[in-house]
Design an enzyme around this catalytic site. Structure first.
Site, PDB file in Angstrom:
ATOM      1  N   ARG A 172      -8.038  -6.831   5.733  1.00 21.95           N
ATOM      2  CA  ARG A 172      -7.512  -5.904   6.735  1.00 21.95           C
ATOM      3  C   ARG A 172      -8.543  -4.814   7.030  1.00 21.95           C
ATOM      4  O   ARG A 172      -9.242  -4.355   6.121  1.00 21.95           O
ATOM      5  CB  ARG A 172      -6.203  -5.288   6.240  1.00 21.95           C
TER       6      ARG A 172
ATOM      7  N   ARG B 122      10.059  -6.359  -5.542  1.00 20.11           N
ATOM      8  CA  ARG B 122       9.195  -5.513  -4.737  1.00 20.11           C
ATOM      9  C   ARG B 122       9.417  -5.873  -3.274  1.00 20.11           C
ATOM     10  O   ARG B 122       9.302  -7.024  -2.880  1.00 20.11           O
ATOM     11  CB  ARG B 122       7.721  -5.749  -5.087  1.00 20.11           C
TER      12      ARG B 122
ATOM     13  N   GLU C 217       3.311  -1.728 -11.581  1.00 19.17           N
ATOM     14  CA  GLU C 217       4.391  -1.739 -10.592  1.00 19.17           C
ATOM     15  C   GLU C 217       5.599  -2.506 -11.104  1.00 19.17           C
ATOM     16  O   GLU C 217       6.746  -2.141 -10.805  1.00 19.17           O
ATOM     17  CB  GLU C 217       3.878  -2.350  -9.287  1.00 19.17           C
TER      18      GLU C 217
ATOM     19  N   ASN D 197       7.900 -10.562  -7.583  1.00 13.15           N
ATOM     20  CA  ASN D 197       6.999 -10.079  -6.531  1.00 13.15           C
ATOM     21  C   ASN D 197       6.482 -11.312  -5.798  1.00 13.15           C
ATOM     22  O   ASN D 197       5.577 -11.994  -6.274  1.00 13.15           O
ATOM     23  CB  ASN D 197       5.846  -9.278  -7.138  1.00 13.15           C
TER      24      ASN D 197
ATOM     25  N   HIS E  53       2.099   1.143  -1.208  1.00 12.49           N
ATOM     26  CA  HIS E  53       1.715   1.138  -2.620  1.00 12.49           C
ATOM     27  C   HIS E  53       2.474   2.216  -3.410  1.00 12.49           C
ATOM     28  O   HIS E  53       2.018   2.694  -4.436  1.00 12.49           O
ATOM     29  CB  HIS E  53       0.199   1.334  -2.797  1.00 12.49           C
TER      30      HIS E  53
END
Length: 404
Positions: A240, A92, A378, A8, A180
């Site tokens: 963000r 990912r 994940e 990742n 996600h």
């Protein structure tokens, strides 16, 4: 020993994990590590399955100036010192666009198609693709699998998928993707073991971290998400803004004279909790601060989670369970309590003691809606997809069943 390597990659770090493939396709985590401080203060850190340290090494800046160099250092350590030569590498990749609805075996053509979505995920996509290119160049026979954060949400029906813009733009890929997805997929797969009574019912999952979003799930599939075309939409995040009137962007361009690249940099790096508080993008620091603007940022975050929960409950036409996950959701009892207060109108109450203990079930006995805390994984999801494609020998890029 057969292993799967999961990567990742971000702008300043490359996180990696190694899973051992046991009998009947079971995966056991063996190593968890990262190369951090790329281009500034590079450092390789790694721990074994039990948390025991395996490596902690600093490097000069010029030794690890970019992601490919970080991959080279991590790969050399894994091969030479740990004797890990993985069967395959899973990655990912944040944006799969309209093309990819499943994990896919990677070749140069796949990389070229994924490069088209760099502008839609500028904080992530270029860095996600960098280690893939590096391995293709240096170890072309090693199978690689791209696993997409957008794929889980491709079950959305047309009402959730479209914007109110001319259809031609939708056909070109301007649509609501959601992100996600690997986290939500893991939660969806975990619910039958953790809470079988609600696993196939109407569930809202709140993935609350530096990047934050929420997903409405029914029958274990994504019905609606707070994120859309890019990972800027929905909840406020570390840097963000979340939901934003497009007129603000027009104002920045027309009245502030900001170029498109500057607006992009501003929205991705200078807004959210960081911009609102003027203190930090880290929720831990904001919760500990007595600064009024920090307090505002924390309250705003919880308020927006509550607002979006109402939207998702409407999409589901009711609610049977609420799940917290990711860094803030798993670790901040304070944020969970604030969000639960926002959900009192739904009949949510918390058990304060269980919440403080970070228990799996934190709702009170009289709560109409059970509330869970489920750690996401994940990387395990990526490893499972990678092993599955490796065993099948190909990728079936077919559509999920749609949720009606």
């Amino acid at each position: 020993m057969d292993t799967i390597l999961v990567v990742n990659a971000g702008s300043s770090s490359v996180k990696f994990q190694v899973f051992v493939v046991e009998g009947e396709g079971r995966l056991l985590r063996m190593i968890k590590g990262q190369v951090e401080g790329i281009g500034s203060r590079p450092r390789l850190r790694a721990n074994g399955a039990g948390g025991d340290p395996m490596a902690d090494r600093a490097y000069p800046i010029e030794a690890i100036p970019d992601v490919p160099a970080a991959m080279s250092v991590a790969g050399e350590w894994l091969r030479s010192e740990v004797r890990v030569n993985p069967l395959a590498v899973g990655h990912r990749v944040v944006h799969g666009g309209p093309d990819y609805e499943r994990p896919v075996l990677v070749d140069h053509g796949v990389v070229s198609r994924l490069e088209r979505f760099v502008a839609l995920a500028p904080l992530h996509q270029p860095h996600n693709l960098a280690p893939i290119r590096s391995i293709l160049a240096n170890f072309p026979t090693v199978p690689q699998v791209a696993c997409f954060d957008t794929a889980f949400h491709r079950t959305h029906g047309p009402l959730a998928d479209h914007y109110a813009i001319p259809h031609q733009l939708h056909a070109e890929g301007v649509r609501r993707y959601g992100f996600h997805g690997l986290s939500y997929e893991y939660i969806s797969r975990s619910l039958p073991q953790i809470a079988p009574d609600i696993a196939k019912r109407r569930v809202i999952v709140a993935h609350l971290g530096s990047g934050a979003s929420m997903c409405a799930m029914k029958d274990g599939l994504s019905v609606e998400s707070t994120m859309g075309f890019t990972a800027l939409d929905g909840l406020p995040m570390g840097t963000r803004p979340g939901q934003l009137d497009p007129g603000v962007v027009l104002y920045l361009i027309s009245e502030k004279g900001m170029a498109a690249a500057k607006v992009q940099e501003f929205l991705y790096r200078d807004c959210g909790l960081k911009g609102l508080s003027g203190v930090s993008n880290d929720m831990r620091e904001l919760e500990a601060s007595t600064d009024p603007q920090a307090r505002l940022a924390v309250d705003y975050f919880a308020y927006r989670v509550g607002l979006n929960a109402g939207m998702l409950a409407a999409a589901l036409q009711g609610l049977d369970a609420f799940v917290f996950t990711a860094g803030i959701g798993e670790n901040s009892s304070g944020i969970r309590a604030r969000v639960a207060e926002q959900l009192r109108w739904l009949g949510v109450t918390l058990d304060e003691a269980e919440n403080a203990r970070h228990s799996s079930l934190i709702s009170g006995k009289n709560s109409l809606i059970p509330v869970y805390v489920i750690p996401t994984d994940e990387e395990l999801m990526i490893a499972q997809h990678t092993l599955s494609l490796l065993m099948n020998g190909h990728s079936r890029n077919t559509r999920h069943k749609r949720v009606s």
